[in-house]
Design a protein around this motif. Structure first.
Motif, short mmCIF file in Angstrom:
data_model
loop_
_atom_site.label_atom_id
_atom_site.label_comp_id
_atom_site.label_asym_id
_atom_site.label_seq_id
_atom_site.Cartn_x
_atom_site.Cartn_y
_atom_site.Cartn_z
N SER A 264 0.83 -1.21 0.00
CA SER A 264 0.00 0.00 0.00
C SER A 264 0.87 1.26 0.00
O SER A 264 0.50 2.27 -0.60
CB SER A 264 -0.94 0.01 1.21
OG SER A 264 -0.21 0.00 2.42
N ILE A 265 2.03 1.20 0.65
CA ILE A 265 2.93 2.36 0.69
C ILE A 265 3.47 2.69 -0.69
O ILE A 265 3.62 3.87 -1.04
CB ILE A 265 4.10 2.08 1.67
CG1 ILE A 265 3.58 1.94 3.11
CG2 ILE A 265 5.15 3.18 1.60
CD1 ILE A 265 4.64 1.47 4.10
N LYS A 266 3.73 1.68 -1.50
CA LYS A 266 4.42 1.91 -2.77
C LYS A 266 3.58 2.64 -3.81
O LYS A 266 4.07 2.99 -4.88
CB LYS A 266 4.93 0.58 -3.34
CG LYS A 266 3.85 -0.36 -3.84
CD LYS A 266 4.47 -1.67 -4.33
CE LYS A 266 3.42 -2.60 -4.93
NZ LYS A 266 4.01 -3.85 -5.40
N LYS A 267 2.32 2.92 -3.50
CA LYS A 267 1.46 3.67 -4.42
C LYS A 267 1.67 5.18 -4.32
O LYS A 267 1.06 5.96 -5.04
CB LYS A 267 -0.01 3.34 -4.15
CG LYS A 267 -0.36 1.87 -4.33
CD LYS A 267 -1.79 1.58 -3.88
CE LYS A 267 -2.10 0.09 -3.97
NZ LYS A 267 -3.47 -0.23 -3.47
N SER A 268 2.54 5.61 -3.41
CA SER A 268 2.73 7.02 -3.13
C SER A 268 3.75 7.67 -4.08
O SER A 268 4.62 7.00 -4.63
CB SER A 268 3.20 7.20 -1.68
OG SER A 268 2.29 6.60 -0.79
N ASP A 269 3.64 9.02 -4.21
CA ASP A 269 4.62 9.76 -5.00
C ASP A 269 5.93 9.92 -4.24
O ASP A 269 7.01 9.97 -4.83
CB ASP A 269 4.07 11.15 -5.34
CG ASP A 269 2.87 11.08 -6.27
OD1 ASP A 269 3.01 10.54 -7.37
OD2 ASP A 269 1.79 11.54 -5.87
N ALA A 270 5.83 10.03 -2.92
CA ALA A 270 7.03 10.15 -2.08
C ALA A 270 6.76 9.50 -0.74
O ALA A 270 5.65 9.57 -0.21
CB ALA A 270 7.42 11.61 -1.87
N VAL A 271 7.78 8.85 -0.19
CA VAL A 271 7.70 8.24 1.13
C VAL A 271 8.79 8.85 2.00
O VAL A 271 9.97 8.86 1.63
CB VAL A 271 7.87 6.71 1.07
CG1 VAL A 271 7.79 6.10 2.47
CG2 VAL A 271 6.82 6.08 0.15
N ILE A 272 8.39 9.36 3.16
CA ILE A 272 9.30 10.03 4.08
C ILE A 272 9.32 9.25 5.37
O ILE A 272 8.26 9.00 5.96
CB ILE A 272 8.85 11.49 4.32
CG1 ILE A 272 8.73 12.23 2.97
CG2 ILE A 272 9.82 12.21 5.24
CD1 ILE A 272 8.12 13.62 3.08
N VAL A 273 10.52 8.86 5.83
CA VAL A 273 10.61 7.94 6.97
C VAL A 273 11.51 8.51 8.07
O VAL A 273 12.69 8.17 8.16
CB VAL A 273 11.14 6.56 6.52
CG1 VAL A 273 10.99 5.54 7.66
CG2 VAL A 273 10.41 6.06 5.28
N PRO A 274 10.96 9.38 8.94
CA PRO A 274 11.73 9.83 10.10
C PRO A 274 11.58 8.90 11.31
O PRO A 274 12.06 9.23 12.40
CB PRO A 274 11.14 11.21 10.40
CG PRO A 274 9.79 11.20 9.79
CD PRO A 274 9.73 10.14 8.76
N ALA A 275 10.93 7.75 11.13
CA ALA A 275 10.65 6.85 12.24
C ALA A 275 11.93 6.32 12.88
O ALA A 275 12.95 6.12 12.22
CB ALA A 275 9.79 5.68 11.75
N ALA A 276 11.86 6.09 14.21
CA ALA A 276 12.95 5.46 14.95
C ALA A 276 12.65 3.97 15.04
O ALA A 276 11.93 3.52 15.93
CB ALA A 276 13.06 6.09 16.35
N LEU A 277 13.19 3.22 14.10
CA LEU A 277 12.84 1.80 13.98
C LEU A 277 13.83 0.93 14.76
O LEU A 277 15.03 1.20 14.77
CB LEU A 277 12.82 1.40 12.51
CG LEU A 277 11.85 2.20 11.63
CD1 LEU A 277 11.92 1.73 10.18
CD2 LEU A 277 10.42 2.09 12.16
N SER A 278 13.31 -0.10 15.37
CA SER A 278 14.14 -1.00 16.19
C SER A 278 15.17 -1.71 15.33
O SER A 278 14.88 -2.20 14.24
CB SER A 278 13.24 -2.04 16.88
OG SER A 278 12.27 -1.43 17.69
N ASP A 279 16.39 -1.77 15.85
CA ASP A 279 17.46 -2.48 15.15
C ASP A 279 17.52 -3.95 15.54
O ASP A 279 18.14 -4.75 14.82
CB ASP A 279 18.81 -1.82 15.47
CG ASP A 279 18.90 -0.41 14.93
OD1 ASP A 279 18.66 -0.22 13.73
OD2 ASP A 279 19.17 0.52 15.73
N PHE A 280 16.90 -4.29 16.68
CA PHE A 280 16.98 -5.66 17.18
C PHE A 280 15.61 -6.16 17.61
O PHE A 280 14.73 -5.38 17.98
CB PHE A 280 17.94 -5.74 18.38
CG PHE A 280 19.36 -5.38 18.06
CD1 PHE A 280 20.21 -6.31 17.49
CD2 PHE A 280 19.84 -4.10 18.30
CE1 PHE A 280 21.52 -5.98 17.18
CE2 PHE A 280 21.14 -3.75 17.99
CZ PHE A 280 21.99 -4.70 17.43
N THR A 281 15.46 -7.49 17.54
CA THR A 281 14.27 -8.14 18.03
C THR A 281 14.69 -9.40 18.78
O THR A 281 15.89 -9.70 18.88
CB THR A 281 13.30 -8.47 16.88
OG1 THR A 281 12.07 -8.96 17.42
CG2 THR A 281 13.88 -9.52 15.93
#
Length: 389
Positions: A264-281
């Motif tokens: 669903s994300i790939k339908k966008s003109d631009a994707v901006i990702v300032p999220a702080a995503l976990s490096d470990f699980t």
């Protein structure tokens, strides 16, 4: 004698030099007009109130005059206020608008200050109408038909808040956002997807592995994208700041939940990702781990979301790189490595020591160009977005 000016904490300059006519009609929601005027002025607008006779029974014109700093039009005179105002203004806002006013303007009836301004404004400047009435009136098929007629002529309607069998006036911040959006079209027609906040990975059913993140950057960018006319999709993990009422959003939890949304994300003109995503699980343990003794967990790297997204998404992808206490050259070098590693079109880099309440400083890297931006967080977000326009 010079008119007294009320000072405000400025939010943006998006309405600087813009003149807004505010039509106030006889709904009880007219009591919200002062707050609305203040909010419009916080974004730089000059507001010129026009009030109907029925509205004057609910709120005194002096209140609107004090809030706006301008004389209130209470009647039409030989000065042809309904013509002059439209000639000199950028937008006509009717808030609140009663069912009576909606029906009259849809039929071309011109018998009050507000309906007369409308007759002159239609087709000349943008018009935003904000209904407020009992729910039975709002759902009346005749009223709905009249709303559709006005929409067919390009009039913008902002849906009311349905609560307690009433169609209450929209939040003053949502009304202001719609005004800004109508006058700022740099990103009109663009679909912008923004991912913010922090993800978390479950250790057990109570505890998680996560990163510190308020989500403020993502919400500021989404706010400015909306102001600038974009169609905004906002996906949030954990955040600790308020999301403005005019922004719709969905929630995500861990990296796997983000990966599942790529189609669903790939339908966008631009994707901006300032999220702080976990490096470990880690492997999640059912229930709650006992606290009566030591325990250990084995961490493993999470999938690199930006890498997986880039494999399927061919549009503009913007990443963020935050460091602390590094030199400018080192910050740029690390940001360029991130850009190369994930095939990003743009990286927004900053040193967290330069961030404080209401202020930030970033370096935007795109191709060989490096742009330094600093100042109010919302204004910085807007300048970042202008590089995508």
């Amino acid at each position: 004698m010079p008119k007294e000016r009320v000072e405000f904490n400025k939010k943006t300059s998006l309405l600087n030099d813009k003149k807004i006519i505010l039509g106030v009609t006889g709904s009880i929601s007219a009591v919200e007009s002062v707050r609305l005027i203040h909010e419009l002025r916080r974004h730089g607008a000059e507001v010129f109130p026009v009030i109907t006779e029925s509205a004057k029974r609910i709120i005194h014109p002096y209140s609107l005059e004090y809030a706006s700093g301008n004389r209130v039009v209470e009647e039409l005179t030989g000065a042809i206020e309904h013509v002059r105002l439209v000639e000199d203004s950028d937008l006509f806002l009717i808030a609140p608008s009663t069912a009576n006013t909606i029906s009259k303007i849809s039929l071309g009836i011109d018998d009050s200050t507000v309906t007369s301004v409308f007759s002159n404004a239609l087709g000349k400047i943008p018009i935003v109408v904000v209904p407020a009435m009992h729910i039975n009136m709002y759902t009346n098929p005749i009223i709905r038909k009249n709303i559709d007629v006005l929409k067919s002529f390009g009039v913008i309607f902002l849906d009311p808040l349905i609560d307690e069998e009433k169609a209450k006036i929209a939040d003053y911040r949502s009304i202001t956002a719609e005004v800004i959006r109508a006058l700022n079209t740099q990103l009109k027609g663009k679909k912008i997807f923004i991912i913010g906040g922090s993800s978390y990975e479950n250790i057990d059913d109570v505890r998680v592995i996560s990163n510190n993140s308020t989500g403020e950057t993502s919400i500021d960018i989404a706010t400015m994208a909306y102001y600038m006319g974009a169609d905004v999709d906002l996906l949030l993990g954990n955040v600790s700041v308020e999301v403005p009422p005019f922004l719709d959003y969905e929630k995500f939890t861990n990296i796997d939940s983000l990966v599942s949304k790529i189609d669903s994300i790939k339908k966008s003109d631009a994707v901006i990702v300032p999220a702080a995503l976990s490096d470990f699980t880690t492997e999640k343990i059912d229930g709650k781990i006992s606290t009566e003794g030591p325990f250990s967990i084995k961490l493993k790297p999470t999938p690199k979301f930006l890498k997986k997204l880039r494999e399927k998404y061919k549009g503009v992808l913007v990443g963020f790189k935050a460091e602390y206490g590094v030199s400018k050259d080192e910050l740029i070098e690390r940001a360029r490595r991130r850009m190369s590693e994930y095939s990003l079109d743009m990286v927004v880099a900053n040193d967290l020591k330069d961030v404080r309440v209401g202020y930030t400083k970033v370096i935007v890297i795109r191709g060989r160009k490096e742009t330094e931006i600093e100042g109010d967080k919302l204004e910085v977000a807007g300048r970042i977005l202008k590089l995508l326009a």
